[in-house]
Design a protein around this motif. Structure first.
Motif, PDB file in Angstrom:
ATOM      1  N   ASP A 118      38.142  51.440  25.349  1.00  0.00           N
ATOM      2  CA  ASP A 118      36.841  51.455  24.697  1.00  0.00           C
ATOM      3  C   ASP A 118      36.392  50.049  24.316  1.00  0.00           C
ATOM      4  O   ASP A 118      37.146  49.292  23.702  1.00  0.00           O
ATOM      5  CB  ASP A 118      36.922  52.332  23.447  1.00  0.00           C
ATOM      6  N   GLY A 119      35.193  49.678  24.718  1.00  0.00           N
ATOM      7  CA  GLY A 119      34.643  48.371  24.377  1.00  0.00           C
ATOM      8  C   GLY A 119      35.198  47.222  25.189  1.00  0.00           C
ATOM      9  O   GLY A 119      35.023  46.063  24.821  1.00  0.00           O
ATOM     10  N   VAL A 120      35.875  47.535  26.299  1.00  0.00           N
ATOM     11  CA  VAL A 120      36.454  46.499  27.150  1.00  0.00           C
ATOM     12  C   VAL A 120      35.751  46.522  28.505  1.00  0.00           C
ATOM     13  O   VAL A 120      35.647  47.573  29.132  1.00  0.00           O
ATOM     14  CB  VAL A 120      37.977  46.713  27.353  1.00  0.00           C
ATOM     15  N   ASN A 121      35.258  45.370  28.941  1.00  0.00           N
ATOM     16  CA  ASN A 121      34.721  45.234  30.299  1.00  0.00           C
ATOM     17  C   ASN A 121      35.885  44.900  31.216  1.00  0.00           C
ATOM     18  O   ASN A 121      36.579  43.905  31.001  1.00  0.00           O
ATOM     19  CB  ASN A 121      33.679  44.117  30.373  1.00  0.00           C
ATOM     20  N   VAL A 122      36.108  45.731  32.220  1.00  0.00           N
ATOM     21  CA  VAL A 122      37.181  45.491  33.185  1.00  0.00           C
ATOM     22  C   VAL A 122      36.534  44.919  34.440  1.00  0.00           C
ATOM     23  O   VAL A 122      35.698  45.567  35.077  1.00  0.00           O
ATOM     24  CB  VAL A 122      37.970  46.773  33.488  1.00  0.00           C
ATOM     25  N   LEU A 123      36.920  43.699  34.770  1.00  0.00           N
ATOM     26  CA  LEU A 123      36.336  42.958  35.877  1.00  0.00           C
ATOM     27  C   LEU A 123      37.414  42.669  36.914  1.00  0.00           C
ATOM     28  O   LEU A 123      38.546  42.327  36.557  1.00  0.00           O
ATOM     29  CB  LEU A 123      35.765  41.627  35.380  1.00  0.00           C
ATOM     30  N   THR A 124      37.075  42.785  38.183  1.00  0.00           N
ATOM     31  CA  THR A 124      37.963  42.385  39.267  1.00  0.00           C
ATOM     32  C   THR A 124      37.270  41.275  40.033  1.00  0.00           C
ATOM     33  O   THR A 124      36.141  41.445  40.493  1.00  0.00           O
ATOM     34  CB  THR A 124      38.273  43.570  40.207  1.00  0.00           C
ATOM     35  N   VAL A 125      37.951  40.139  40.144  1.00  0.00           N
ATOM     36  CA  VAL A 125      37.386  38.973  40.811  1.00  0.00           C
ATOM     37  C   VAL A 125      38.213  38.659  42.054  1.00  0.00           C
ATOM     38  O   VAL A 125      39.446  38.616  42.000  1.00  0.00           O
ATOM     39  CB  VAL A 125      37.367  37.746  39.875  1.00  0.00           C
ATOM     40  N   SER A 126      37.522  38.440  43.174  1.00  0.00           N
ATOM     41  CA  SER A 126      38.169  38.028  44.418  1.00  0.00           C
ATOM     42  C   SER A 126      37.207  37.150  45.207  1.00  0.00           C
ATOM     43  O   SER A 126      36.046  36.988  44.827  1.00  0.00           O
ATOM     44  CB  SER A 126      38.582  39.250  45.251  1.00  0.00           C
ATOM     45  N   MET A 127      37.689  36.638  46.326  1.00  0.00           N
ATOM     46  CA  MET A 127      36.841  35.843  47.217  1.00  0.00           C
ATOM     47  C   MET A 127      36.127  36.721  48.248  1.00  0.00           C
ATOM     48  O   MET A 127      35.390  36.210  49.085  1.00  0.00           O
ATOM     49  CB  MET A 127      37.669  34.778  47.938  1.00  0.00           C
ATOM     50  N   ASP A 128      36.350  38.033  48.203  1.00  0.00           N
ATOM     51  CA  ASP A 128      35.673  38.935  49.132  1.00  0.00           C
ATOM     52  C   ASP A 128      34.158  38.827  48.964  1.00  0.00           C
ATOM     53  O   ASP A 128      33.657  38.566  47.863  1.00  0.00           O
ATOM     54  CB  ASP A 128      36.086  40.383  48.859  1.00  0.00           C
ATOM     55  N   LEU A 129      33.439  39.069  50.040  1.00  0.00           N
ATOM     56  CA  LEU A 129      31.980  39.088  49.959  1.00  0.00           C
ATOM     57  C   LEU A 129      31.524  40.264  49.102  1.00  0.00           C
ATOM     58  O   LEU A 129      32.166  41.323  49.098  1.00  0.00           O
ATOM     59  CB  LEU A 129      31.372  39.203  51.352  1.00  0.00           C
ATOM     60  N   PRO A 130      30.421  40.111  48.379  1.00  0.00           N
ATOM     61  CA  PRO A 130      29.914  41.207  47.556  1.00  0.00           C
ATOM     62  C   PRO A 130      29.692  42.491  48.357  1.00  0.00           C
ATOM     63  O   PRO A 130      29.911  43.590  47.848  1.00  0.00           O
ATOM     64  CB  PRO A 130      28.590  40.668  47.005  1.00  0.00           C
ATOM     65  N   PHE A 131      29.287  42.357  49.618  1.00  0.00           N
ATOM     66  CA  PHE A 131      29.036  43.533  50.465  1.00  0.00           C
ATOM     67  C   PHE A 131      30.326  44.316  50.690  1.00  0.00           C
ATOM     68  O   PHE A 131      30.347  45.539  50.656  1.00  0.00           O
ATOM     69  CB  PHE A 131      28.441  43.119  51.808  1.00  0.00           C
ATOM     70  N   ALA A 132      31.413  43.588  50.952  1.00  0.00           N
ATOM     71  CA  ALA A 132      32.714  44.232  51.162  1.00  0.00           C
ATOM     72  C   ALA A 132      33.201  44.893  49.880  1.00  0.00           C
ATOM     73  O   ALA A 132      33.742  46.006  49.911  1.00  0.00           O
ATOM     74  CB  ALA A 132      33.736  43.206  51.659  1.00  0.00           C
ATOM     75  N   GLN A 133      32.992  44.229  48.749  1.00  0.00           N
ATOM     76  CA  GLN A 133      33.402  44.817  47.474  1.00  0.00           C
ATOM     77  C   GLN A 133      32.623  46.110  47.209  1.00  0.00           C
ATOM     78  O   GLN A 133      33.209  47.120  46.815  1.00  0.00           O
ATOM     79  CB  GLN A 133      33.172  43.822  46.328  1.00  0.00           C
TER      80      GLN A 133
END
Length: 166
Positions: free
Chosen positions: A75-90
């Protein structure tokens, strides 16, 4: 810098290694709609930042799924995944796999996140596997640079850190 290997081979990480207690550095990445996103987009919230080499690999897939499952309990946590993949692939991967609780962000344009958080693998132009928890005041409260980039992070420790961050 953290000693990290990728498939058993030592790699060079670009940027400075983060430590608990530091102010989280700003970054500019791309959302799946190609809009720019910075740390300021998540002001006044806790951030669990999962860093992966590529969404289309087994461990990265499992890591993103695991944090997606756990996100509903954070609750109240933003879970972010960061990679070098293109936004389209993500976006394609998230849609095909029912990922709705994690926000995927692309660092492909200029490796801003990778350099700021010390996770850019110089030899591969990929991000190494890592997890950061940043509190609502943008102080780093948890750091894990996974020593072998093809291994899983310590999910339980990261989740506990996110629950305790304020």
């Amino acid at each position: 810098m953290a000693n990290v290997t990728f498939k058993g081979e030592k790699v060079t990480l670009v940027g400075n290694e983060l430590r608990v207690g530091q102010q989280a550095p700003n970054f500019t990445v791309l959302a799946n709609d190609l809009s720019e996103v910075t740390l300021k987009n998540y002001e006044d919230s806790v951030k669990l930042i999962s860093v992966i080499p590529s969404i289309d690999t087994g461990v990265c897939d499992a890591q993103t799924r695991r944090f997606n499952e756990e996100a509903s309990e954070l609750d109240g946590v933003n879970v972010l995944t960061v990679s070098m993949d293109l936004p389209f692939a993500q976006r394609r991967w998230c849609g095909a796999n029912g990922i709705e609780n994690v926000e995927t962000l692309s660092d492909h344009r200029n490796a801003s996140f990778g350099e700021a958080y010390g996770v850019l693998i110089q030899e591969l132009r990929l991000l190494t596997r890592a997890v950061f928890v940043v509190d609502r005041h943008n102080k780093v409260s948890y750091v894990e640079y996974v020593s072998e980039a093809t291994n899983h992070p310590n999910y339980e420790a990261a989740i506990q850190a996110a629950k305790e961050a304020k």
